[in-house]
Scaffold this motif. Sequence first.
Motif, PDB file in Angstrom:
ATOM      1  N   TYR A  65       0.853  -1.226   0.031  1.00  0.00           N
ATOM      2  CA  TYR A  65       0.071   0.389  -0.095  1.00  0.00           C
ATOM      3  C   TYR A  65       0.819   1.145   0.218  1.00  0.00           C
ATOM      4  O   TYR A  65       0.299   2.300  -0.312  1.00  0.00           O
ATOM      5  N   HIS A  69      -0.394   5.063  -1.443  1.00  0.00           N
ATOM      6  CA  HIS A  69      -1.018   5.798  -0.124  1.00  0.00           C
ATOM      7  C   HIS A  69      -1.263   7.297  -0.505  1.00  0.00           C
ATOM      8  O   HIS A  69      -0.528   7.919  -0.934  1.00  0.00           O
ATOM      9  N   GLY A  71      -1.786   9.916   1.232  1.00  0.00           N
ATOM     10  CA  GLY A  71      -0.913  10.803   1.917  1.00  0.00           C
ATOM     11  C   GLY A  71       0.396  10.712   1.998  1.00  0.00           C
ATOM     12  O   GLY A  71       1.151  11.265   2.597  1.00  0.00           O
ATOM     13  N   ILE A  75       3.127   8.180   5.685  1.00  0.00           N
ATOM     14  CA  ILE A  75       2.837   6.348   5.890  1.00  0.00           C
ATOM     15  C   ILE A  75       4.014   5.609   6.393  1.00  0.00           C
ATOM     16  O   ILE A  75       4.030   4.850   7.368  1.00  0.00           O
ATOM     17  N   ARG A  77       6.320   6.612   8.427  1.00  0.00           N
ATOM     18  CA  ARG A  77       6.473   7.073   9.701  1.00  0.00           C
ATOM     19  C   ARG A  77       6.069   5.592  10.651  1.00  0.00           C
ATOM     20  O   ARG A  77       6.622   5.244  11.609  1.00  0.00           O
ATOM     21  N   GLY A  83       1.734   1.969  14.965  1.00  0.00           N
ATOM     22  CA  GLY A  83       1.151   3.061  14.154  1.00  0.00           C
ATOM     23  C   GLY A  83      -0.302   3.229  14.674  1.00  0.00           C
ATOM     24  O   GLY A  83      -1.162   4.009  13.666  1.00  0.00           O
ATOM     25  N   ARG A  90      -4.126  10.103  12.965  1.00  0.00           N
ATOM     26  CA  ARG A  90      -3.077  11.106  12.406  1.00  0.00           C
ATOM     27  C   ARG A  90      -2.391  11.817  13.210  1.00  0.00           C
ATOM     28  O   ARG A  90      -2.104  13.155  12.822  1.00  0.00           O
ATOM     29  N   VAL A  98      -0.277  15.001  11.825  1.00  0.00           N
ATOM     30  CA  VAL A  98       0.313  14.498  10.705  1.00  0.00           C
ATOM     31  C   VAL A  98      -0.959  14.870   9.622  1.00  0.00           C
ATOM     32  O   VAL A  98      -1.707  13.938   9.569  1.00  0.00           O
ATOM     33  N   GLY A  99      -0.382  15.734   8.682  1.00  0.00           N
ATOM     34  CA  GLY A  99      -1.566  16.047   7.859  1.00  0.00           C
ATOM     35  C   GLY A  99      -2.893  16.674   8.670  1.00  0.00           C
ATOM     36  O   GLY A  99      -2.416  17.626   9.384  1.00  0.00           O
ATOM     37  N   SER A 100      -4.171  16.349   8.518  1.00  0.00           N
ATOM     38  CA  SER A 100      -5.237  16.776   9.014  1.00  0.00           C
ATOM     39  C   SER A 100      -5.357  16.632  10.782  1.00  0.00           C
ATOM     40  O   SER A 100      -5.874  17.275  11.300  1.00  0.00           O
ATOM     41  N   HIS A 104      -8.440   8.640  10.018  1.00  0.00           N
ATOM     42  CA  HIS A 104      -8.634   8.373   8.521  1.00  0.00           C
ATOM     43  C   HIS A 104     -10.019   7.872   8.371  1.00  0.00           C
ATOM     44  O   HIS A 104     -10.781   7.606   9.398  1.00  0.00           O
ATOM     45  N   SER A 105     -10.580   7.949   7.137  1.00  0.00           N
ATOM     46  CA  SER A 105     -11.905   7.577   6.584  1.00  0.00           C
ATOM     47  C   SER A 105     -12.289   6.071   6.956  1.00  0.00           C
ATOM     48  O   SER A 105     -11.321   5.334   7.257  1.00  0.00           O
ATOM     49  N   GLN A 111     -10.094  -0.749   4.240  1.00  0.00           N
ATOM     50  CA  GLN A 111      -8.931  -1.369   3.480  1.00  0.00           C
ATOM     51  C   GLN A 111      -7.811  -1.833   4.197  1.00  0.00           C
ATOM     52  O   GLN A 111      -6.962  -2.728   3.801  1.00  0.00           O
ATOM     53  N   LEU A 112      -7.494  -1.625   5.572  1.00  0.00           N
ATOM     54  CA  LEU A 112      -6.547  -1.982   6.194  1.00  0.00           C
ATOM     55  C   LEU A 112      -6.460  -3.426   6.490  1.00  0.00           C
ATOM     56  O   LEU A 112      -5.553  -4.386   6.625  1.00  0.00           O
TER      57      LEU A 112
HETATM   58  C1  HEM Z   1      -0.114   4.652   9.744  1.00  0.00           C
HETATM   59  C2  HEM Z   1       0.463   5.404   9.398  1.00  0.00           C
HETATM   60  C3  HEM Z   1      -0.400   6.639   8.273  1.00  0.00           C
HETATM   61  C4  HEM Z   1      -0.079   8.017   8.258  1.00  0.00           C
HETATM   62  C5  HEM Z   1       0.905   8.845   9.037  1.00  0.00           C
HETATM   63  C6  HEM Z   1      -1.056   8.382   7.302  1.00  0.00           C
HETATM   64  C7  HEM Z   1      -1.087   9.779   6.953  1.00  0.00           C
HETATM   65  C8  HEM Z   1      -2.034  10.229   5.869  1.00  0.00           C
HETATM   66  C9  HEM Z   1      -2.078  11.582   5.740  1.00  0.00           C
HETATM   67  C10 HEM Z   1      -1.371  12.686   6.059  1.00  0.00           C
HETATM   68  C11 HEM Z   1      -3.105  11.683   4.669  1.00  0.00           C
HETATM   69  C12 HEM Z   1      -3.518  12.941   3.681  1.00  0.00           C
HETATM   70  C13 HEM Z   1      -4.964  13.319   4.415  1.00  0.00           C
HETATM   71  C14 HEM Z   1      -4.820  14.310   5.531  1.00  0.00           C
HETATM   72  O1  HEM Z   1      -3.676  15.118   5.774  1.00  0.00           O
HETATM   73  O2  HEM Z   1      -5.745  14.118   6.411  1.00  0.00           O
HETATM   74  C15 HEM Z   1      -3.637  10.370   4.393  1.00  0.00           C
HETATM   75  C16 HEM Z   1      -4.543  10.052   3.574  1.00  0.00           C
HETATM   76  C17 HEM Z   1      -4.963   8.846   3.342  1.00  0.00           C
HETATM   77  N1  HEM Z   1      -4.682   7.569   4.003  1.00  0.00           N
HETATM   78 FE1  HEM Z   1      -3.218   7.657   5.434  1.00  0.00          FE
HETATM   79  N2  HEM Z   1      -1.701   7.338   6.686  1.00  0.00           N
HETATM   80  C18 HEM Z   1      -1.051   6.113   7.263  1.00  0.00           C
HETATM   81  C19 HEM Z   1      -1.573   5.024   6.951  1.00  0.00           C
HETATM   82  C20 HEM Z   1      -2.502   4.682   5.969  1.00  0.00           C
HETATM   83  C21 HEM Z   1      -3.011   3.120   5.712  1.00  0.00           C
HETATM   84  C22 HEM Z   1      -2.472   1.961   6.547  1.00  0.00           C
HETATM   85  C23 HEM Z   1      -4.071   3.331   4.766  1.00  0.00           C
HETATM   86  C24 HEM Z   1      -4.838   2.149   4.261  1.00  0.00           C
HETATM   87  C25 HEM Z   1      -4.887   0.991   4.525  1.00  0.00           C
HETATM   88  C26 HEM Z   1      -4.311   4.633   4.636  1.00  0.00           C
HETATM   89  C27 HEM Z   1      -5.330   5.374   3.701  1.00  0.00           C
HETATM   90  C28 HEM Z   1      -5.155   6.560   3.451  1.00  0.00           C
HETATM   91  C29 HEM Z   1      -6.503   7.011   2.772  1.00  0.00           C
HETATM   92  C30 HEM Z   1      -7.497   6.119   2.107  1.00  0.00           C
HETATM   93  C31 HEM Z   1      -6.225   8.508   2.594  1.00  0.00           C
HETATM   94  C32 HEM Z   1      -7.188   9.401   1.867  1.00  0.00           C
HETATM   95  C33 HEM Z   1      -7.949  10.159   3.134  1.00  0.00           C
HETATM   96  C34 HEM Z   1      -8.853   9.436   3.888  1.00  0.00           C
HETATM   97  O3  HEM Z   1      -9.651   8.539   3.253  1.00  0.00           O
HETATM   98  O4  HEM Z   1      -8.899   9.355   5.314  1.00  0.00           O
HETATM   99  N3  HEM Z   1      -3.368   5.380   5.307  1.00  0.00           N
HETATM  100  N4  HEM Z   1      -3.049   9.519   5.292  1.00  0.00           N
END
Ligand code: HEM
Length: 123
Positions: A65, A69, A71, A75, A77, A83, A90, A98-100, A104-105, A111-112
């Motif tokens: 993934y 990703h 974001g 990820i 980190r 995590g 976040r 971290v970001g918002s 997460h949605s 999806q995880l």
């Molecule tokens: C664990 C460490 C992770 C970090 C620090 C992280 C951080 C972020 C950030 C900064 C964004 C951009 C939107 C925002 O700023 O709110 C984002 C979006 C997104 N991330 Fe992650 N992420 C992580 C893990 C994951 C994992 C494991 C998945 C899926 C299995 C995932 C799925 C998504 C999706 C689908 C979005 C689009 C916005 C949403 O659906 O919330 N992320 N992520």
Amino acid sequence: MVLVVLLVVGGVYINSSSQDSDVTSDLSTTTEEVRQVTIDQVEDHNSEDDCWTIVEDKVYDITSYVPRHPGGDEILRACGEDGTSLFLERRDENGRAVGSGTAHSSSAQSQLEQFFVGNLSSN
Ligand code: HEM
């Protein structure tokens, strides 16, 4: 007449034996063991090309993934680390956004599950 009796009895037999095999396969699914993973094992998977993480005491291999990703590299980190707050809030270990800085949605959360490896072992 004999043929009719044979057909009926044979049909009942085949039907009941196929039910038996359904029961057997259900049992084998429910008794399957969930893998136990140590924190040391998680820490060995700490890079962009090999990234495991922990969310609420469950271990996930999120390597595939990482490149898709939404974001970006944030990820990374979580690779080889717990995590939980990064994913659920976040936020980093100091509570900084971290970001918002929000959860997460629900789509991201469902999806995880496809990346589940096992439960974090307690020792
Ligand atoms: C664990 C460490 C992770 C970090 C620090 C992280 C951080 C972020 C950030 C900064 C964004 C951009 C939107 C925002 O700023 O709110 C984002 C979006 C997104 N991330 Fe992650 N992420 C992580 C893990 C994951 C994992 C494991 C998945 C899926 C299995 C995932 C799925 C998504 C999706 C689908 C979005 C689009 C916005 C949403 O659906 O919330 N992320 N992520």
